[in-house]
Design a protein around this motif. Structure first.
Motif, PDB file in Angstrom:
ATOM      1  N   VAL A  21      36.697 -68.933 -23.675  1.00 53.80           N
ATOM      2  CA  VAL A  21      37.988 -69.430 -23.206  1.00 53.80           C
ATOM      3  C   VAL A  21      38.557 -68.306 -22.351  1.00 53.80           C
ATOM      4  O   VAL A  21      38.545 -67.148 -22.768  1.00 53.80           O
ATOM      5  N   ALA A  22      39.044 -68.646 -21.154  1.00 56.20           N
ATOM      6  CA  ALA A  22      39.538 -67.619 -20.243  1.00 56.20           C
ATOM      7  C   ALA A  22      41.009 -67.829 -19.912  1.00 56.20           C
ATOM      8  O   ALA A  22      41.452 -68.953 -19.685  1.00 56.20           O
ATOM      9  N   TYR A  23      41.733 -66.726 -19.899  1.00 55.40           N
ATOM     10  CA  TYR A  23      43.136 -66.696 -19.534  1.00 55.40           C
ATOM     11  C   TYR A  23      43.332 -65.617 -18.466  1.00 55.40           C
ATOM     12  O   TYR A  23      42.474 -64.748 -18.285  1.00 55.40           O
ATOM     13  N   ARG A  24      44.448 -65.651 -17.817  1.00 58.84           N
ATOM     14  CA  ARG A  24      44.789 -64.599 -16.872  1.00 58.84           C
ATOM     15  C   ARG A  24      45.480 -63.470 -17.632  1.00 58.84           C
ATOM     16  O   ARG A  24      46.143 -63.702 -18.646  1.00 58.84           O
ATOM     17  N   CYS A  25      45.331 -62.251 -17.149  1.00 58.28           N
ATOM     18  CA  CYS A  25      46.038 -61.113 -17.726  1.00 58.28           C
ATOM     19  C   CYS A  25      46.688 -60.289 -16.620  1.00 58.28           C
ATOM     20  O   CYS A  25      46.310 -60.385 -15.453  1.00 58.28           O
ATOM     21  N   ILE A  26      47.648 -59.484 -17.007  1.00 54.49           N
ATOM     22  CA  ILE A  26      48.351 -58.621 -16.053  1.00 54.49           C
ATOM     23  C   ILE A  26      47.524 -57.375 -15.758  1.00 54.49           C
ATOM     24  O   ILE A  26      47.410 -56.945 -14.619  1.00 54.49           O
ATOM     25  N   ASP A  27      46.922 -56.803 -16.803  1.00 54.56           N
ATOM     26  CA  ASP A  27      46.169 -55.555 -16.686  1.00 54.56           C
ATOM     27  C   ASP A  27      44.972 -55.650 -17.632  1.00 54.56           C
ATOM     28  O   ASP A  27      45.148 -55.722 -18.857  1.00 54.56           O
ATOM     29  N   ALA A  28      43.763 -55.659 -17.076  1.00 60.02           N
ATOM     30  CA  ALA A  28      42.554 -55.870 -17.883  1.00 60.02           C
ATOM     31  C   ALA A  28      42.378 -54.778 -18.941  1.00 60.02           C
ATOM     32  O   ALA A  28      42.068 -55.075 -20.097  1.00 60.02           O
ATOM     33  N   LYS A  29      42.579 -53.521 -18.572  1.00 57.00           N
ATOM     34  CA  LYS A  29      42.390 -52.437 -19.545  1.00 57.00           C
ATOM     35  C   LYS A  29      43.420 -52.526 -20.662  1.00 57.00           C
ATOM     36  O   LYS A  29      43.073 -52.410 -21.845  1.00 57.00           O
TER      37      LYS A  29
END
Length: 181
Positions: free
Chosen positions: A9-17
């Motif tokens: 399941v994939a979502y967007r994020c602000i900062d991957a780290k």
């Protein structure tokens, strides 16, 4: 064809780290894979991204995309914040309560536990604003049989009336809620 399982399941994020660090620290997930491209493989659009994958246990993979050239991340304002969420299961009520204490101790606002009769859960947000739920099942086989017996009737009534059917009102009766605690 029958689906074998959800691959990820994939979502967007602000900062991957920051996102990977948060899920590793607070939900004990393992960081398993990173993919980065300057072009979207499916559309060939020039759109650099970082795609990270976390192991949520038992073959469940949670993934995130950081999209630095896109408009800032936001949520669907036509949908209440409590609707879209990711619910993850824990084994025991003790684990649920311990998770609440750890999250609260880290300064994360937690709602619950909320008694849903067939499960209890806590709710909180990740650093990207995604609502998360940790749940522990508390249903008896008899409860699940009763719910299974009325699911189609409930759905049909809802489809006709757009009003909550009363077939499973017992779930919200004080005795049922107390008995599930």
């Amino acid at each position: 064809m029958k689906i074998k399982q959800i691959h990820h399941v994939a979502y967007r994020c602000i900062d991957a780290k920051q996102t990977v660090d948060w899920y590793v620290q607070h939900l004990n997930m393992d960081f398993v894979l990173a993919i980065a491209e300057n072009e979207v493989p499916s559309t060939k659009a020039p759109d650099p991204y970082m795609h990270v994958f976390l192991d949520a246990g038992h073959g469940n993979v949670l993934a995130f995309f950081e999209l630095p050239t896109q408009a800032p991340m936001d949520r669907d304002h036509n949908t209440p914040a409590w609707v879209q969420h990711l619910a993850m299961e824990v084994d025991t009520l003790d684990e649920l309560l311990a998770a609440k204490e750890r999250l609260s101790g880290a300064g994360i606002a937690v709602i619950g536990p909320v008694n849903h009769t067939i499960f209890q859960s806590i709710y909180f947000f990740d650093p990207n604003g995604h609502r998360l739920e940790l749940a522990v099942n508390t249903a008896t086989p008899q409860m699940m049989e009763k719910l299974d017996a009325v699911k189609w009737d409930m759905l049909e009534e809802w489809s006709r009336t757009r009003k909550a059917p009363k077939h499973a009102a017992w779930m919200h009766a004080p005795a049922a809620v107390e008995g599930a605690a």
